[in-house]
Design a protein around this motif. Structure first.
Motif, mmCIF file in Angstrom:
data_model
loop_
_atom_site.group_PDB
_atom_site.id
_atom_site.type_symbol
_atom_site.label_atom_id
_atom_site.label_comp_id
_atom_site.label_asym_id
_atom_site.label_seq_id
_atom_site.Cartn_x
_atom_site.Cartn_y
_atom_site.Cartn_z
ATOM 1 N N SER A 116 0.731 -1.410 0.350
ATOM 2 C CA SER A 116 -0.416 -0.003 -0.103
ATOM 3 C C SER A 116 1.012 0.944 0.167
ATOM 4 O O SER A 116 2.140 1.682 0.154
ATOM 5 C CB SER A 116 -1.620 -0.163 1.289
ATOM 6 O OG SER A 116 -0.042 0.104 2.585
ATOM 7 N N VAL A 117 -0.054 2.071 -0.343
ATOM 8 C CA VAL A 117 1.324 3.389 -0.148
ATOM 9 C C VAL A 117 0.416 4.854 -0.106
ATOM 10 O O VAL A 117 -1.033 4.366 0.227
ATOM 11 C CB VAL A 117 1.799 4.250 -1.974
ATOM 12 C CG1 VAL A 117 2.873 2.684 -2.358
ATOM 13 C CG2 VAL A 117 0.206 4.014 -3.312
ATOM 14 N N GLU A 118 1.077 5.433 0.451
ATOM 15 C CA GLU A 118 0.522 6.703 1.114
ATOM 16 C C GLU A 118 -0.592 7.477 0.229
ATOM 17 O O GLU A 118 -0.098 7.826 -1.113
ATOM 18 C CB GLU A 118 1.203 7.622 2.233
ATOM 19 C CG GLU A 118 1.568 7.032 3.131
ATOM 20 C CD GLU A 118 1.259 6.636 4.507
ATOM 21 O OE1 GLU A 118 -0.213 7.704 4.766
ATOM 22 O OE2 GLU A 118 0.643 5.590 4.796
ATOM 23 N N PRO A 119 -1.595 7.987 0.252
ATOM 24 C CA PRO A 119 -2.805 8.713 -0.757
ATOM 25 C C PRO A 119 -1.773 9.885 -0.433
ATOM 26 O O PRO A 119 -2.311 11.140 -2.032
ATOM 27 C CB PRO A 119 -3.936 8.659 0.125
ATOM 28 C CG PRO A 119 -4.651 7.721 1.059
ATOM 29 C CD PRO A 119 -2.957 7.571 1.538
ATOM 30 N N THR A 120 -1.426 10.731 0.170
ATOM 31 C CA THR A 120 -0.498 11.949 0.154
ATOM 32 C C THR A 120 0.858 11.645 -1.314
ATOM 33 O O THR A 120 1.622 12.525 -0.804
ATOM 34 C CB THR A 120 -0.623 12.368 1.342
ATOM 35 O OG1 THR A 120 -0.055 11.921 2.584
ATOM 36 C CG2 THR A 120 -2.048 13.491 1.637
ATOM 37 N N GLY A 121 1.275 10.812 -0.517
ATOM 38 C CA GLY A 121 2.830 10.372 -1.557
ATOM 39 C C GLY A 121 2.795 10.614 -2.904
ATOM 40 O O GLY A 121 2.147 11.224 -3.527
ATOM 41 N N TRP A 122 3.867 10.122 -3.069
ATOM 42 C CA TRP A 122 4.486 10.922 -4.412
ATOM 43 C C TRP A 122 5.263 10.036 -4.856
ATOM 44 O O TRP A 122 6.160 9.736 -4.773
ATOM 45 C CB TRP A 122 5.167 12.194 -4.688
ATOM 46 C CG TRP A 122 5.644 12.485 -5.730
ATOM 47 C CD1 TRP A 122 4.441 13.162 -7.180
ATOM 48 C CD2 TRP A 122 6.705 13.125 -7.052
ATOM 49 N NE1 TRP A 122 5.222 13.455 -8.393
ATOM 50 C CE2 TRP A 122 6.606 13.195 -7.802
ATOM 51 C CE3 TRP A 122 7.310 12.402 -6.086
ATOM 52 C CZ2 TRP A 122 7.306 13.769 -9.029
ATOM 53 C CZ3 TRP A 122 8.712 12.846 -7.015
ATOM 54 C CH2 TRP A 122 8.609 13.020 -8.134
ATOM 55 N N CYS A 123 6.123 9.773 -6.990
ATOM 56 C CA CYS A 123 6.981 8.922 -7.176
ATOM 57 C C CYS A 123 7.181 9.563 -8.720
ATOM 58 O O CYS A 123 6.257 10.534 -8.739
ATOM 59 C CB CYS A 123 6.978 7.624 -7.020
ATOM 60 S SG CYS A 123 5.915 7.477 -8.203
ATOM 61 N N GLN A 124 7.873 9.560 -9.006
ATOM 62 C CA GLN A 124 8.468 10.290 -10.080
ATOM 63 C C GLN A 124 7.797 9.919 -11.319
ATOM 64 O O GLN A 124 7.958 10.201 -12.866
ATOM 65 C CB GLN A 124 10.142 10.384 -10.302
ATOM 66 C CG GLN A 124 10.465 9.195 -11.539
ATOM 67 C CD GLN A 124 11.784 8.950 -11.189
ATOM 68 O OE1 GLN A 124 12.699 9.833 -10.268
ATOM 69 N NE2 GLN A 124 12.673 7.966 -11.766
ATOM 70 N N SER A 125 7.387 8.188 -11.200
ATOM 71 C CA SER A 125 6.594 8.069 -12.637
ATOM 72 C C SER A 125 4.556 8.750 -13.042
ATOM 73 O O SER A 125 3.689 8.166 -13.108
ATOM 74 C CB SER A 125 5.600 6.527 -12.088
ATOM 75 O OG SER A 125 7.395 6.305 -12.689
ATOM 76 N N TRP A 126 4.435 9.933 -11.419
ATOM 77 C CA TRP A 126 3.368 10.725 -11.370
ATOM 78 C C TRP A 126 2.457 10.429 -12.762
ATOM 79 O O TRP A 126 3.070 10.716 -13.376
ATOM 80 C CB TRP A 126 2.645 11.429 -10.081
ATOM 81 C CG TRP A 126 1.563 12.005 -10.388
ATOM 82 C CD1 TRP A 126 0.702 11.219 -8.958
ATOM 83 C CD2 TRP A 126 1.385 12.831 -10.873
ATOM 84 N NE1 TRP A 126 -0.178 12.049 -9.227
ATOM 85 C CE2 TRP A 126 -0.405 13.563 -10.596
ATOM 86 C CE3 TRP A 126 1.549 13.694 -11.821
ATOM 87 C CZ2 TRP A 126 -1.171 13.815 -10.519
ATOM 88 C CZ3 TRP A 126 1.003 15.023 -12.098
ATOM 89 C CH2 TRP A 126 -0.584 14.951 -11.963
ATOM 90 N N VAL A 127 1.410 10.311 -13.108
ATOM 91 C CA VAL A 127 0.457 10.242 -14.519
ATOM 92 C C VAL A 127 -1.015 11.113 -13.638
ATOM 93 O O VAL A 127 -1.346 10.049 -12.868
ATOM 94 C CB VAL A 127 0.855 9.461 -15.403
ATOM 95 C CG1 VAL A 127 0.001 9.975 -16.671
ATOM 96 C CG2 VAL A 127 1.963 9.065 -15.664
ATOM 97 N N GLN A 128 -1.526 12.468 -14.427
ATOM 98 C CA GLN A 128 -2.609 12.540 -13.968
ATOM 99 C C GLN A 128 -3.212 11.229 -13.985
ATOM 100 O O GLN A 128 -4.115 10.445 -15.696
ATOM 101 C CB GLN A 128 -2.842 13.754 -14.235
ATOM 102 C CG GLN A 128 -4.061 14.704 -14.397
ATOM 103 C CD GLN A 128 -4.757 15.148 -12.986
ATOM 104 O OE1 GLN A 128 -3.791 15.508 -12.329
ATOM 105 N NE2 GLN A 128 -5.821 14.656 -12.475
ATOM 106 N N ARG A 129 -4.511 11.166 -13.527
ATOM 107 C CA ARG A 129 -5.646 10.232 -13.053
ATOM 108 C C ARG A 129 -6.501 11.246 -14.403
ATOM 109 O O ARG A 129 -6.920 12.272 -14.097
ATOM 110 C CB ARG A 129 -6.432 9.879 -11.866
ATOM 111 C CG ARG A 129 -7.980 8.850 -12.120
ATOM 112 C CD ARG A 129 -8.658 8.650 -10.819
ATOM 113 N NE ARG A 129 -7.568 8.067 -10.330
ATOM 114 C CZ ARG A 129 -8.196 6.948 -9.779
ATOM 115 N NH1 ARG A 129 -8.375 6.028 -10.412
ATOM 116 N NH2 ARG A 129 -6.618 6.909 -8.805
ATOM 117 N N PRO A 130 -6.890 9.805 -15.507
ATOM 118 C CA PRO A 130 -7.815 11.193 -16.426
ATOM 119 C C PRO A 130 -9.277 11.638 -15.622
ATOM 120 O O PRO A 130 -10.138 9.925 -14.738
ATOM 121 C CB PRO A 130 -8.050 9.788 -17.252
ATOM 122 C CG PRO A 130 -6.853 8.854 -17.349
ATOM 123 C CD PRO A 130 -6.517 8.762 -16.057
ATOM 124 N N GLY A 131 -10.177 11.886 -16.191
ATOM 125 C CA GLY A 131 -11.903 12.581 -15.904
ATOM 126 C C GLY A 131 -11.531 13.464 -14.894
ATOM 127 O O GLY A 131 -12.207 13.780 -14.037
#
Length: 105
Positions: A90-105
């Motif tokens: 599991s990852v933190e909802p407020t986390g981040w990584c360099q592969s972040w891509v905006q969720r469509p919609g």
């Protein structure tokens, strides 16, 4: 004799089908989320993607955007609080990584 075993097989099969919805109620997504261990920032795959538990900690990274968090990433799985990039954690909802891509919609 063949009819007896076939009849028994059909009875057991029907019972199994009838019990299936009850079993699925027990195995909800919350149950699975509770069993996923949290991803450590020190894990090799987390380090490779510069994962942090708090998005603000990555503000100096060139790929970071102010509103980018795991919660609005296309790889985020809200039902398990997991990420398709970090299978089994599991990852933190407020986390981040360099592969972040905006969720469509």
């Amino acid at each position: 004799m063949a009819n007896t075993s076939r009849r028994g097989f059909l009875k057991k099969g029907m019972f199994g089908l009838a019990a299936l919805p009850l079993g699925m109620g027990v195995l909800t997504s919350q149950s699975f989320a509770a069993t996923l261990p949290p991803l450590s920032e020190d894990a090799p795959n987390a380090k490779a993607l510069n994962y942090v538990k708090n998005s603000a900690d990555a503000a100096d990274h060139p790929a970071h955007k102010p509103d980018s968090v795991c919660e609005n990433c296309m790889f985020w799985q809200p039902d398990t609080q997991g990420c398709t990039l970090f299978q089994g954690f599991s990852v933190e909802p407020t986390g981040w990584c360099q592969s972040w891509v905006q969720r469509p919609g």
